[in-house]
Enzyme design. Sequence first.
Site, mmCIF file in Angstrom:
data_model
loop_
_atom_site.group_PDB
_atom_site.id
_atom_site.type_symbol
_atom_site.label_atom_id
_atom_site.label_comp_id
_atom_site.label_asym_id
_atom_site.label_seq_id
_atom_site.Cartn_x
_atom_site.Cartn_y
_atom_site.Cartn_z
ATOM 1 N N ARG A 161 0.859 -1.174 0.000
ATOM 2 C CA ARG A 161 0.000 0.000 0.000
ATOM 3 C C ARG A 161 0.904 1.235 0.000
ATOM 4 O O ARG A 161 2.031 1.186 0.505
ATOM 5 C CB ARG A 161 -0.898 0.024 1.235
ATOM 6 C CG ARG A 161 -1.751 -1.229 1.436
ATOM 7 C CD ARG A 161 -2.501 -1.154 2.751
ATOM 8 N NE ARG A 161 -3.361 -2.308 2.976
ATOM 9 C CZ ARG A 161 -3.025 -3.381 3.704
ATOM 10 N NH1 ARG A 161 -1.829 -3.432 4.278
ATOM 11 N NH2 ARG A 161 -3.867 -4.379 3.876
ATOM 12 N N LYS A 185 -1.831 -2.124 8.111
ATOM 13 C CA LYS A 185 -2.998 -1.573 8.790
ATOM 14 C C LYS A 185 -3.091 -2.130 10.203
ATOM 15 O O LYS A 185 -2.706 -3.271 10.469
ATOM 16 C CB LYS A 185 -4.270 -1.938 8.013
ATOM 17 C CG LYS A 185 -4.459 -1.150 6.723
ATOM 18 C CD LYS A 185 -5.804 -1.479 6.101
ATOM 19 C CE LYS A 185 -6.076 -0.616 4.880
ATOM 20 N NZ LYS A 185 -7.384 -0.932 4.265
ATOM 21 N N HIS A 254 -2.912 1.481 -6.272
ATOM 22 C CA HIS A 254 -3.475 0.240 -5.727
ATOM 23 C C HIS A 254 -3.664 -0.821 -6.812
ATOM 24 O O HIS A 254 -3.764 -2.013 -6.500
ATOM 25 C CB HIS A 254 -4.802 0.533 -5.032
ATOM 26 C CG HIS A 254 -5.002 -0.250 -3.775
ATOM 27 N ND1 HIS A 254 -4.193 -0.105 -2.665
ATOM 28 C CD2 HIS A 254 -5.901 -1.222 -3.453
ATOM 29 C CE1 HIS A 254 -4.605 -0.924 -1.723
ATOM 30 N NE2 HIS A 254 -5.627 -1.615 -2.175
ATOM 31 N N ARG A 257 -0.933 -3.271 -6.431
ATOM 32 C CA ARG A 257 -1.159 -4.232 -5.346
ATOM 33 C C ARG A 257 -2.101 -5.350 -5.806
ATOM 34 O O ARG A 257 -1.849 -6.524 -5.556
ATOM 35 C CB ARG A 257 -1.734 -3.496 -4.140
ATOM 36 C CG ARG A 257 -2.058 -4.382 -2.941
ATOM 37 C CD ARG A 257 -2.389 -3.509 -1.735
ATOM 38 N NE ARG A 257 -3.018 -4.245 -0.659
ATOM 39 C CZ ARG A 257 -2.357 -4.972 0.248
ATOM 40 N NH1 ARG A 257 -1.047 -5.058 0.197
ATOM 41 N NH2 ARG A 257 -3.009 -5.596 1.205
ATOM 42 N N HIS A 280 -3.569 -9.390 4.876
ATOM 43 C CA HIS A 280 -5.006 -9.383 5.094
ATOM 44 C C HIS A 280 -5.351 -10.089 6.408
ATOM 45 O O HIS A 280 -4.821 -11.161 6.696
ATOM 46 C CB HIS A 280 -5.725 -10.108 3.949
ATOM 47 C CG HIS A 280 -5.727 -9.352 2.668
ATOM 48 N ND1 HIS A 280 -5.887 -9.953 1.433
ATOM 49 C CD2 HIS A 280 -5.589 -8.020 2.404
ATOM 50 C CE1 HIS A 280 -5.852 -9.042 0.481
ATOM 51 N NE2 HIS A 280 -5.676 -7.865 1.043
ATOM 52 N N TYR A 289 -9.511 -12.066 -5.178
ATOM 53 C CA TYR A 289 -8.537 -12.113 -6.271
ATOM 54 C C TYR A 289 -8.680 -13.376 -7.112
ATOM 55 O O TYR A 289 -8.219 -13.418 -8.248
ATOM 56 C CB TYR A 289 -7.111 -12.002 -5.722
ATOM 57 C CG TYR A 289 -6.832 -10.641 -5.132
ATOM 58 C CD1 TYR A 289 -6.670 -9.531 -5.944
ATOM 59 C CD2 TYR A 289 -6.764 -10.453 -3.764
ATOM 60 C CE1 TYR A 289 -6.450 -8.271 -5.413
ATOM 61 C CE2 TYR A 289 -6.536 -9.200 -3.211
ATOM 62 C CZ TYR A 289 -6.384 -8.115 -4.048
ATOM 63 O OH TYR A 289 -6.174 -6.873 -3.507
#
Length: 313
Positions: A161, A185, A254, A257, A280, A289
Site C-alpha cells: 500500500r 494496517k 493500488h 497491489r 489481510h 482475487y
Amino acid sequence: MKYNQRQQLALAQEFIEVLSIERNLGEKTLYAYKNDVDNMISWMELRHQNDLNAEAVMLYFLYLQNEIELSCRSIRRKYVSIRQYCDFLNKTLNMNEVFFKFSSRKFQIPKNLPKTLSKTEIQSLISSVSAEFQTVSSDYHRRLCIRNMCIIELLFCLGLRIGEVAALDIEDYNREDCSILIRGKGKKERMLFISSPVVCQKLNHWLLTRLELEPENSAMFVNKSGGRLSIFSIENIFYKYRDLSKINPHSTPHFLRHSFATQLLNNGANIRDVQELMGHNSIVTTQIYTEVSLNRKKEVLMKYNGRNFINVV
C-alpha cells in the site's frame, strides 16, 4: 436516551480512546470512526433532535441515503461506526437501549472486482522510469529518478500500500538477506522478502544516493528537503509515470497491489500464502482475487470439467 451535545461529544471522544486501547486501530481508522460519530451528533444538533434513539438513528440514515445520497459503501461504514458507538453507550451508561431496528443488509455494497494492470502495462510503467533516468541531465533529477524507480518497484514486487511505502525506514531493510519489515494496517507488522535481484540492486543504489539529499530522519524515501515522502507525493509519482507510459489512464497505485496478488495466484501460489503476503486479516478479503485469476480458472476447468471427458463431437 436524552440528547445533550456536550455529553455526546465527550462520550464520542471516550469511545475513540477505548477503541484505540482495546483494538489497537491506526490513526486513520480512528479518525474515520470519530468523524462518523461527530457528523451524526452535528446532524442531531441541527435538526433539534431531543432523543438519541432508534427513530433518530433511522432518520439519520435516511438523510444519508436520500438527502445527501451517499454511496452504499460510505453508508455501510457509517453504520458500523455508529452501531459500535451505540453499543459503547449502552455499556458505559448501563442502558439497554435498542438503537437500530434495521441491519446493514439495507445497504448492500456492489461487488467490484479488483482492477489490475497487465504484464505489458507493468513493464511499460517500470521502463518509463528507467527511460527518464537515461535522459536526465542534472544530479538532482538523477537522484529523484532512482528514488522513484524504487518506489514503483516496491509497490508492485511486494504488493505494498502507498502508506506502507511512506512508512518505511532504512532500518526496516536488511541488505544481506533482502528482507524488509512492513508496517501495515492496524499497526500489524509482516516481514517480506524482495525476490528480485534487480529490485534489490536498485534499492541498494538508492540507499547510497539518499545520503546526497541530506535526510533529516530515518525515512527510506525522502523529498527534496530531506523529509519523509508523503502518501500524496507517492501517488503523484505513480501518476507521473502512468501518464508517461500511456497505460490505463484511470489506474491508481493500488492497481499494482491488485496485480501483485492476482499474478501470484495465476502462477500457482496458495491463497493462504497470498493472504499472509498481502497482510489481510481475513482470507475472505484475499479470495476476491480468485475472481480475476483466469489462469487458475482455466487450470481447474481443463482438469475437472466433465464436458472434457465426453467424446461427442
